[in-house]
Design an enzyme around this catalytic site. Structure first.
Site, PDB file in Angstrom:
ATOM      1  N   THR A  12       0.825  -1.220   0.000  1.00 18.82           N
ATOM      2  CA  THR A  12       0.000   0.000   0.000  1.00 18.82           C
ATOM      3  C   THR A  12       0.857   1.268   0.000  1.00 18.82           C
ATOM      4  O   THR A  12       0.318   2.368  -0.053  1.00 18.82           O
ATOM      5  CB  THR A  12      -0.915   0.049   1.240  1.00 18.82           C
ATOM      6  OG1 THR A  12      -0.077  -0.052   2.404  1.00 18.82           O
ATOM      7  CG2 THR A  12      -1.940  -1.069   1.249  1.00 18.82           C
ATOM      8  N   SER A 128      18.202   1.978   3.694  1.00 24.08           N
ATOM      9  CA  SER A 128      17.995   3.420   3.502  1.00 24.08           C
ATOM     10  C   SER A 128      19.270   4.236   3.712  1.00 24.08           C
ATOM     11  O   SER A 128      20.099   3.916   4.570  1.00 24.08           O
ATOM     12  CB  SER A 128      16.937   3.876   4.510  1.00 24.08           C
ATOM     13  OG  SER A 128      16.923   5.275   4.608  1.00 24.08           O
ATOM     14  N   GLU A 130      19.280   6.777   5.292  1.00 21.69           N
ATOM     15  CA  GLU A 130      19.216   7.251   6.681  1.00 21.69           C
ATOM     16  C   GLU A 130      20.214   6.489   7.565  1.00 21.69           C
ATOM     17  O   GLU A 130      20.549   6.948   8.653  1.00 21.69           O
ATOM     18  CB  GLU A 130      17.804   7.089   7.232  1.00 21.69           C
ATOM     19  CG  GLU A 130      16.842   8.166   6.778  1.00 21.69           C
ATOM     20  CD  GLU A 130      17.168   9.556   7.336  1.00 21.69           C
ATOM     21  OE1 GLU A 130      17.223   9.685   8.568  1.00 21.69           O
ATOM     22  OE2 GLU A 130      17.368  10.480   6.554  1.00 21.69           O
ATOM     23  N   TYR A 152      14.470   5.255  13.394  1.00 18.44           N
ATOM     24  CA  TYR A 152      14.251   4.653  12.068  1.00 18.44           C
ATOM     25  C   TYR A 152      15.587   4.202  11.474  1.00 18.44           C
ATOM     26  O   TYR A 152      15.737   3.071  11.003  1.00 18.44           O
ATOM     27  CB  TYR A 152      13.562   5.663  11.143  1.00 18.44           C
ATOM     28  CG  TYR A 152      13.535   5.245   9.691  1.00 18.44           C
ATOM     29  CD1 TYR A 152      12.600   4.324   9.233  1.00 18.44           C
ATOM     30  CD2 TYR A 152      14.451   5.772   8.768  1.00 18.44           C
ATOM     31  CE1 TYR A 152      12.571   3.928   7.890  1.00 18.44           C
ATOM     32  CE2 TYR A 152      14.421   5.384   7.434  1.00 18.44           C
ATOM     33  CZ  TYR A 152      13.491   4.468   6.994  1.00 18.44           C
ATOM     34  OH  TYR A 152      13.474   4.086   5.673  1.00 18.44           O
TER      35      TYR A 152
END
Ligand code: NAP
Ligand code: F7E
Length: 328
Positions: A12, A128, A130, A152
């Site tokens: 999604t 990621s 990050e 995260y």
């Protein structure tokens, strides 16, 4: 030959939809993991991707992952599911660790069990930029040391090393794509690019007066999601598994993004329209990211097609159409 089968978690999400479209176009049978009771995005996905079979499950629920794998019998598993909003990870660090970090471990373990040592199932982990956080060098490549700056980022580092560990321990064909920021017309409204483009669209139609942001000096390597999912797929088509940086190699500040987005509606000086609010600042910031995707270019033959300017243009144009339709 029977169609290849793929399971995508995070169906999604932004990347889930682009990846599913790519896989369907390549003739795959695609299964998407969907979570929750009465997920509000189910209808949207069923309409957008009628060829995808949705299977109920959650990255925090091991038994649902095992039964999803048993049911879908995938050749390829793409783990895109995550709590992916960095700001939220500061207020819900345990949830982020559980979904973004441990969720990847659960899925790897489920793949290991269901695969039963046959080495049949290939696994992709959505790592990621990050993870680089307070960067040790610029640009960042596959060998750059990690220094994550958020729950995260820390959770992604855990998932990244787990993916490597399953490759090295069990011979699993497991890859990580260390993806830098990628955006699109389908980007969630919580992320800065979409927040800007939808606000710019609303300002141009007289539906909104101004826009409130946090740190506009942060610099990111922004590409288009449709380009990036192609690299994810390519990683699972190689002779052997490996990790790759996926990036454009260009960096721009949030200010640069504002310049181009407001220029699309004929505004050169956006300063009076953009307010600053500490609520949108982070306890620790990632100041600058720019990736070196030479390895992906050389080994996978991958290059991004959508430029930064085109990305902004496309996002603003799409949001103007959405807001016009809403207004009508
Ligand atoms: P996104 O739009 O935020 O989508 C996240 C997906 O994760 C959604 O489908 C969400 O489902 C699902 N999810 C959340 N919690 C879950 C759970 N407990 N069990 C199963 N699924 C769960 O993210 P995206 O931008 O498409 O990114 C895809 C992946 O790439 C993420 O792992 C993200 O961290 C990573 N990544 C993204 C970027 C980027 O710039 N976009 C860069 C590097 C890495 P619901 O709709 O039900 O909430
Ligand atoms: O922030 C600054 C903010 O939330 C970008 C995720 O896909 O990419 C994404 O993480 C920058 C940050 O994305 C606002 O402080 C200023 O410096 O759009 P973002 P992100 O944190 O870079 C990485 C690669 C991922 O892996 C993640 O899943 O923009 N900023 N003002 C703001 N950010 C937001 N969201 N909202 C503001 O009002």
């Amino acid at each position: 030959m029977a169609a290849k089968r793929a399971l995508v978690t995070g169906i999604t999400g932004q990347d889930g939809t682009y990846l599913a479209e790519l896989l369907l176009a390549k003739g795959y049978q695609v299964f998407g993991l969907i979570r929750g009771q009465n997920n509000p995005k189910r209808a949207m996905i069923e309409q957008m991707l009628p060829g995808v079979e949705l299977v109920e499950g959650d990255l925090t629920d091991m038994s649902s992952l095992l039964s999803t794998l048993e049911y879908s019998r995938p050749d390829e598993v793409y783990n895109l599911g995550a709590i992916s909003f960095v700001k939220l990870s500061f207020s819900q660090p345990e949830l982020t660790g559980n979904v973004t970090g441990l969720g990847a471990l659960r899925l790897l373990e489920a793949v290991r069990i269901i695969d039963g040592g046959k080495g049949h199932i290939r696994f992709y982990q959505a790592s990621s930029s990050e993870m680089f956080g307070k960067v040790r060098e610029t640009p960042q490549d596959e060998l750059t040391a990690f220094h994550p700056r958020s729950p995260y980022g820390v959770a992604k580092v855990y998932a990244h090393y787990m993916t490597m560990n399953y490759r090295e321990s069990y011979g699993l064909y497991a890859c990580s794509g260390i993806a830098f920021n990628h955006e699109s017309e389908r980007r969630g409204h919580e992320f800065v690019t979409r927040k800007i483009t939808s606000s710019v669209a609303r300002i141009s139609l007289g539906l909104q007066k101004d826009l409130t942001l946090g740190n506009v000096d942060a610099a990111r390597d922004w590409g288009h999601a449709a380009d990036f999912v192609e690299a994810f797929w390519l990683m699972l088509q190689q002779q052997s598994p490996d990790d790759y940086v996926v990036a454009t190699g260009e960096t721009h500040t949030v200010r640069d993004f504002l310049d181009l987005a407001f220029a699309e509606i004929g505004i050169d000086d956006w300063a009076p329209l953009v307010k600053k609010d500490a609520r949108f600042m982070r306890p620790a910031e990632v100041d600058l990211l720019v990736g070196d995707a030479s390895k992906a270019r050389q080994v996978l033959g991958w290059t991004p097609k959508v430029s930064f300017a085109d990305l902004v243009k496309r996002m603003v144009a799409a949001d103007i159409e959405i807001e016009k339709a809403r207004k009508a």
